[in-house]
Motif scaffolding. Structure first.
Motif, mmCIF file in Angstrom:
data_model
loop_
_atom_site.group_PDB
_atom_site.id
_atom_site.type_symbol
_atom_site.label_atom_id
_atom_site.label_comp_id
_atom_site.label_asym_id
_atom_site.label_seq_id
_atom_site.Cartn_x
_atom_site.Cartn_y
_atom_site.Cartn_z
ATOM 1 N N PRO A 195 25.851 0.172 38.375
ATOM 2 C CA PRO A 195 26.406 -0.251 39.668
ATOM 3 C C PRO A 195 27.022 -1.649 39.600
ATOM 4 C CG PRO A 195 24.043 -0.602 39.664
ATOM 5 C CD PRO A 195 24.379 0.046 38.332
ATOM 6 N N PHE A 196 26.883 -2.302 38.439
ATOM 7 C CA PHE A 196 27.325 -3.694 38.316
ATOM 8 C C PHE A 196 28.640 -3.772 37.540
ATOM 9 C CE2 PHE A 196 22.541 -4.066 38.216
ATOM 10 C CZ PHE A 196 22.417 -4.441 39.553
ATOM 11 N N GLU A 197 29.747 -3.707 38.277
ATOM 12 C CA GLU A 197 31.059 -3.768 37.635
ATOM 13 C C GLU A 197 32.120 -4.153 38.671
ATOM 14 O OE1 GLU A 197 33.377 -1.252 34.209
ATOM 15 O OE2 GLU A 197 32.273 -0.096 35.707
ATOM 16 N N GLN A 198 33.003 -5.070 38.280
ATOM 17 C CA GLN A 198 34.120 -5.472 39.142
ATOM 18 C C GLN A 198 35.381 -5.523 38.287
ATOM 19 O OE1 GLN A 198 34.056 -5.983 42.440
ATOM 20 N NE2 GLN A 198 31.833 -5.720 42.641
ATOM 21 N N HIS A 199 36.486 -5.042 38.862
ATOM 22 C CA HIS A 199 37.726 -4.929 38.094
ATOM 23 C C HIS A 199 38.911 -5.197 39.024
ATOM 24 C CE1 HIS A 199 40.720 -2.035 35.899
ATOM 25 N NE2 HIS A 199 40.923 -3.295 35.553
ATOM 26 N N ILE A 200 39.784 -6.115 38.635
ATOM 27 C CA ILE A 200 41.019 -6.384 39.379
ATOM 28 C C ILE A 200 42.200 -6.219 38.429
ATOM 29 C CG2 ILE A 200 42.386 -8.082 40.635
ATOM 30 C CD1 ILE A 200 39.921 -9.281 41.745
ATOM 31 N N LYS A 201 43.149 -5.388 38.830
ATOM 32 C CA LYS A 201 44.315 -5.126 38.001
ATOM 33 C C LYS A 201 45.288 -6.309 38.008
ATOM 34 C CE LYS A 201 45.291 -1.794 36.241
ATOM 35 N NZ LYS A 201 45.020 -1.377 34.818
ATOM 36 N N ASN A 202 45.961 -6.470 36.887
ATOM 37 C CA ASN A 202 47.043 -7.436 36.772
ATOM 38 C C ASN A 202 48.273 -6.842 37.462
ATOM 39 O OD1 ASN A 202 49.036 -9.258 35.913
ATOM 40 N ND2 ASN A 202 49.212 -8.288 33.902
ATOM 41 N N ASN A 203 48.661 -7.462 38.587
ATOM 42 C CA ASN A 203 49.785 -6.945 39.370
ATOM 43 C C ASN A 203 50.619 -8.131 39.856
ATOM 44 O OD1 ASN A 203 51.444 -6.019 41.535
ATOM 45 N ND2 ASN A 203 50.086 -4.264 41.846
ATOM 46 N N LYS A 204 51.854 -8.197 39.469
ATOM 47 C CA LYS A 204 52.690 -9.352 39.809
ATOM 48 C C LYS A 204 52.835 -9.561 41.315
ATOM 49 C CE LYS A 204 57.092 -6.851 39.511
ATOM 50 N NZ LYS A 204 58.431 -6.810 38.876
ATOM 51 N N ASP A 205 52.663 -8.487 42.081
ATOM 52 C CA ASP A 205 52.804 -8.594 43.538
ATOM 53 C C ASP A 205 51.558 -9.159 44.214
ATOM 54 O OD1 ASP A 205 55.390 -7.494 43.463
ATOM 55 O OD2 ASP A 205 54.572 -5.453 43.486
ATOM 56 N N THR A 206 50.415 -9.052 43.550
ATOM 57 C CA THR A 206 49.156 -9.498 44.160
ATOM 58 C C THR A 206 48.435 -10.579 43.362
ATOM 59 O OG1 THR A 206 47.963 -7.692 43.061
ATOM 60 C CG2 THR A 206 48.780 -7.269 45.294
ATOM 61 N N ASN A 207 48.936 -10.912 42.185
ATOM 62 C CA ASN A 207 48.271 -11.910 41.351
ATOM 63 C C ASN A 207 48.122 -13.247 42.067
ATOM 64 O OD1 ASN A 207 47.915 -10.192 39.209
ATOM 65 N ND2 ASN A 207 49.596 -11.017 37.985
ATOM 66 N N LYS A 208 46.951 -13.868 41.896
ATOM 67 C CA LYS A 208 46.723 -15.186 42.481
ATOM 68 C C LYS A 208 47.374 -16.265 41.632
ATOM 69 C CE LYS A 208 43.090 -18.218 44.212
ATOM 70 N NZ LYS A 208 41.635 -18.370 44.493
ATOM 71 N N TYR A 209 47.301 -16.088 40.315
ATOM 72 C CA TYR A 209 47.932 -17.021 39.388
ATOM 73 C C TYR A 209 49.158 -16.343 38.790
ATOM 74 C CZ TYR A 209 43.105 -18.631 39.721
ATOM 75 O OH TYR A 209 41.885 -19.021 40.192
ATOM 76 N N GLU A 210 50.096 -17.114 38.330
ATOM 77 C CA GLU A 210 51.305 -16.530 37.744
ATOM 78 C C GLU A 210 50.944 -15.782 36.461
ATOM 79 O OE1 GLU A 210 55.721 -17.874 36.096
ATOM 80 O OE2 GLU A 210 54.372 -19.358 36.996
ATOM 81 N N GLY A 211 51.057 -14.464 36.507
ATOM 82 C CA GLY A 211 50.760 -13.647 35.332
ATOM 83 C C GLY A 211 49.320 -13.199 35.218
ATOM 84 N N TRP A 212 48.440 -13.660 36.128
ATOM 85 C CA TRP A 212 47.031 -13.276 36.068
ATOM 86 C C TRP A 212 46.481 -13.016 37.475
ATOM 87 C CZ3 TRP A 212 48.902 -16.937 32.696
ATOM 88 C CH2 TRP A 212 48.658 -16.728 31.320
ATOM 89 N N PRO A 213 45.589 -12.045 37.619
ATOM 90 C CA PRO A 213 44.938 -11.828 38.917
ATOM 91 C C PRO A 213 43.860 -12.877 39.167
ATOM 92 C CG PRO A 213 44.063 -10.293 37.308
ATOM 93 C CD PRO A 213 45.158 -11.058 36.617
ATOM 94 N N GLU A 214 43.283 -12.856 40.374
ATOM 95 C CA GLU A 214 42.235 -13.814 40.716
ATOM 96 C C GLU A 214 40.956 -13.551 39.928
ATOM 97 O OE1 GLU A 214 40.343 -13.302 44.646
ATOM 98 O OE2 GLU A 214 41.716 -11.618 44.886
ATOM 99 N N VAL A 215 40.102 -14.537 39.907
ATOM 100 C CA VAL A 215 38.809 -14.425 39.233
ATOM 101 C C VAL A 215 37.948 -13.380 39.939
ATOM 102 C CG1 VAL A 215 36.663 -15.661 38.733
ATOM 103 C CG2 VAL A 215 38.869 -16.804 38.443
ATOM 104 N N VAL A 216 37.203 -12.608 39.169
ATOM 105 C CA VAL A 216 36.217 -11.695 39.766
ATOM 106 C C VAL A 216 34.821 -12.238 39.494
ATOM 107 C CG1 VAL A 216 37.542 -9.571 39.831
ATOM 108 C CG2 VAL A 216 36.410 -10.206 37.723
ATOM 109 N N GLU A 217 33.988 -12.183 40.530
ATOM 110 C CA GLU A 217 32.608 -12.652 40.433
ATOM 111 C C GLU A 217 31.660 -11.524 40.815
ATOM 112 O OE1 GLU A 217 32.770 -17.391 41.343
ATOM 113 O OE2 GLU A 217 32.710 -16.056 43.084
ATOM 114 N N MET A 218 30.459 -11.591 40.281
ATOM 115 C CA MET A 218 29.478 -10.551 40.565
ATOM 116 C C MET A 218 28.077 -11.115 40.388
ATOM 117 S SD MET A 218 29.235 -6.762 38.788
ATOM 118 C CE MET A 218 28.990 -7.429 37.127
#
Length: 227
Positions: A195-218
């Motif tokens: 049950p312990f898993e977090q995943h964010i896709k690299n998407n240029k339209d939603t990325n928080k940083y240029e070329g990278w998605p936001e940090v995931v925490e768990m």
């Protein structure tokens, strides 16, 4: 003349005593005021301490039940800040400890004691997947496995590596792509999906940083392995 001198002396003494009395009264009042301020401040400090929320292991939001290990982890931030993995208030991997790197970062923990067994990182952009495969094969049953990506953790992954990670309880590993952010906690010999898993896709339209998605925490509580 003698009486006049004596009278003057009596007046001087009376004035001195009166002045001393007034000064002593003022001093005592100030002392009382200062003591009152000190006690009031102490009471406020005590009240503040009593209302301050308690801190739990690894800074998680609530205490874990008995026979569980507290953990908190985060992926890397772009290619600038490395991931962080904490178990039972012990930081196992972080940029500060200088034991993280580009790719997939892995910490192995004894499922019975919560003690750290090993930490490794595997470069999945410029490195080779073979060392990761051999490492995954060597993990003993009952071991807690925590993984976090940094920069890119997927380019060099092959089917064998993905299958070995899926066997640890991961469901997102099959879809992990270039520069995706991912954190996972599973175990060798696990019978179900973790049950312990977090995943964010690299998407240029939603990325928080240029070329990278936001940090995931768990964060969460890992059940202690029982005999």
């Amino acid at each position: 003349c003698f009486l006049t001198g004596a009278a003057k002396l009596i007046v001087v003494i009376a004035i001195f005593l009166l002045t001393f009395y007034v000064i002593s009264q003022v001093f005592e009042i100030k002392m009382d005021a200062n003591l009152g301020h000190i006690f009031a401040r102490s009471a406020l400090d005590a009240a503040a301490r009593s209302t301050k929320p308690p801190r739990y292991k690894c800074g998680i939001s609530k205490a874990c039940p008995e026979k569980h290990f507290a953990f908190k982890m985060s992926s890397g931030a772009a290619n600038v800040v490395g991931p962080k993995i904490c178990v039972e208030d012990n930081v196992l991997m972080s940029g500060v400890k200088n034991n993280v790197g580009r790719g997939i970062n892995v910490a192995l923990v004894n499922g019975k004691t919560g003690e750290l067994l090993d930490t490794k990182f595997f470069d999945m952009w410029g490195g080779d997947v073979a060392p990761l495969v051999e490492f995954l094969k060597s993990i003993q049953d009952g071991t807690i496995v925590l993984m976090a990506t940094y920069d890119d953790g997927a380019t060099k992954l092959n089917k064998e590596a993905r299958k070995l990670i899926a066997d640890l309880g991961s469901t997102s590993i099959t879809n992990l792509g270039f520069r995706d952010n991912w954190v996972f906690c599973g175990g060798k010999g696990i019978k179900t999906k973790s049950p312990f898993e977090q995943h964010i896709k690299n998407n240029k339209d939603t990325n928080k940083y240029e070329g990278w998605p936001e940090v995931v925490e768990m964060e969460g509580c890992i059940p202690q392995k029982q005999d």
